[in-house]
Design an enzyme around this catalytic site. Sequence first.
Site, short mmCIF file in Angstrom:
data_model
loop_
_atom_site.label_atom_id
_atom_site.label_comp_id
_atom_site.label_asym_id
_atom_site.label_seq_id
_atom_site.Cartn_x
_atom_site.Cartn_y
_atom_site.Cartn_z
N GLU A 362 12.42 -13.22 1.05
CA GLU A 362 11.60 -13.64 2.19
C GLU A 362 10.18 -13.87 1.72
O GLU A 362 9.62 -13.03 1.00
CB GLU A 362 11.53 -12.57 3.29
CG GLU A 362 12.76 -12.43 4.12
CD GLU A 362 12.57 -11.49 5.30
OE1 GLU A 362 11.45 -11.41 5.84
OE2 GLU A 362 13.55 -10.84 5.67
C1 BGP Z 1 10.38 -9.48 8.02
C2 BGP Z 1 11.75 -9.51 8.61
C3 BGP Z 1 12.17 -10.80 9.17
C4 BGP Z 1 11.06 -11.67 9.67
C5 BGP Z 1 9.78 -11.61 8.90
C6 BGP Z 1 8.58 -12.23 9.55
O1 BGP Z 1 9.82 -8.25 8.28
O2 BGP Z 1 12.74 -9.11 7.69
O3 BGP Z 1 13.21 -10.58 10.06
O4 BGP Z 1 11.06 -12.04 10.92
O5 BGP Z 1 9.44 -10.31 8.56
O6 BGP Z 1 8.11 -11.42 10.57
P1 BGP Z 1 7.79 -12.01 12.01
O7 BGP Z 1 9.06 -12.66 12.44
O8 BGP Z 1 7.42 -10.89 12.86
O9 BGP Z 1 6.70 -12.99 11.79
#
Ligand code: BGP
Length: 465
Positions: A362
């Site tokens: 990610e």
């Molecule tokens: C991480 C998670 C995701 C994701 C991302 C972005 O913590 O694993 O699921 O969504 O963050 O965060 P946000 O969606 O709150 O911007």
Amino acid sequence: MSQQFPDDFLWGGAVAANQVEGAYLTDGKGLSTSDIQPHGIFGGVVERHPGDSGIKDVAIDFYHRFPEDIKLFAEMGFRCLRTSIAWTRIFPQGDESEPNEAGLAFYDRLFDEMANYGITPLITLSHYEMPYGLVKNYGGWGNRQTIAFFERYARTVFQRYQHKVKYWLTFNEINMSLHAPLTGVGLPEGSSKQAVYQAIHHQLVASAKAVKACHEIIPDAKIGNMLLGGLLYPLSSKPQDVMETLQQNREWLFFGDVQVRGHYPAYMQRFFADRGIAIDITAEDRAALQSTVDFISFSYYMTGCVTTDEALNQKARGNILDMVPNPHLESSDWGWQIDPQGIRILMNELYDRYQKPLFIVENGLGAVDKPEADGSINDDYRITYLNDHLVQVREAIADGVEVLGYTSWGPIDLVSASKAEFSKRYGFIYVDRDDQGNGSLERRRKKSFFWYREVIASNGASLKG
Ligand code: BGP
């Protein structure tokens, strides 16, 4: 000329079941901890009643539209797609003895579609959700029995998809339980540290049992852990700040230390003793923990700073993860500090510590996108963010770090995890939907779509910098 990305580098994107699929009660699915937090993991709990609605109930309707979406990912040249299996599609309440066939069949269709385009699946067993039934009736991960329920679920999906899925992750951002106990370990917000760490212990044992099961059932598969890569810097060069930073980094590295080394690190003894925490760890748990992961995966969005100056800490409370801002960095629209070089630092730190391959699962920029009058979306800010981070990933590879791949977060717009917003967009593909749930759900290619296609086609050679 720095070293380039390996030829078999797994370029792609990452999504999670609860943020894209919708169809939250379809084909026998049970309610999950995500479903009872319709306003996100920091938005509180709402009891669900028949006929009510929440933004994630439909999300981007990936459950029905995935063939169109996979086709778009293939058009960008994806070699890999990370998504998760919703545990509640397979075991709706969590404690059934037999799985739900309709749920299993859905993921067969999804993985088959990916295979049609040669896209390698990378599958998270539990991404920010678990059966609400296990929370209500058993107390979530606070209860030892949940380990066995999870193991049954993991074995079921390993058996079923053994020929289709060769890359697995256990728990998404396993260290997030410290900040969001309901999402992480199915405990109420405000639970004591004692309760949270006991639940975390059960989850670490379950993670290790899943690793063992995966190795038994799919010998040619690789299974990793998944950490929120929350790298912290000292705000100053004061030794007190440096020591405090070391300790705060250990609070999240602890999870990796257990999952990679197979036992609790020595420093946790003092950590628990200082806080009056006593964890029940059985001999069987210790044996189970010895099944360790094949690789380390992590998310990376930002870094933060640590100080022993109480006034500054007070000011930072309420910031994401309570981190003190770094005066040398800019922030995103959501106050997340942008630090491309941090990913290189983090990768080197993790590789030095563990000597295991890394997988960046990610990374991305959540931003407001404003379509032009002709409908096009010129998201240069996203291109800049991703370009700058990927340049640093390339540097880390040149530093000698082994990296399996990179899946950017939210290649298609989805519902954000923290607050369940739609306006916080990460995608290369725009989805017509707003925070109120209005919109046609039509998909559109943004400027970054073509940029990423070029990055993948050139195996990173088109990156600037
Ligand atoms: C991480 C998670 C995701 C994701 C991302 C972005 O913590 O694993 O699921 O969504 O963050 O965060 P946000 O969606 O709150 O911007």
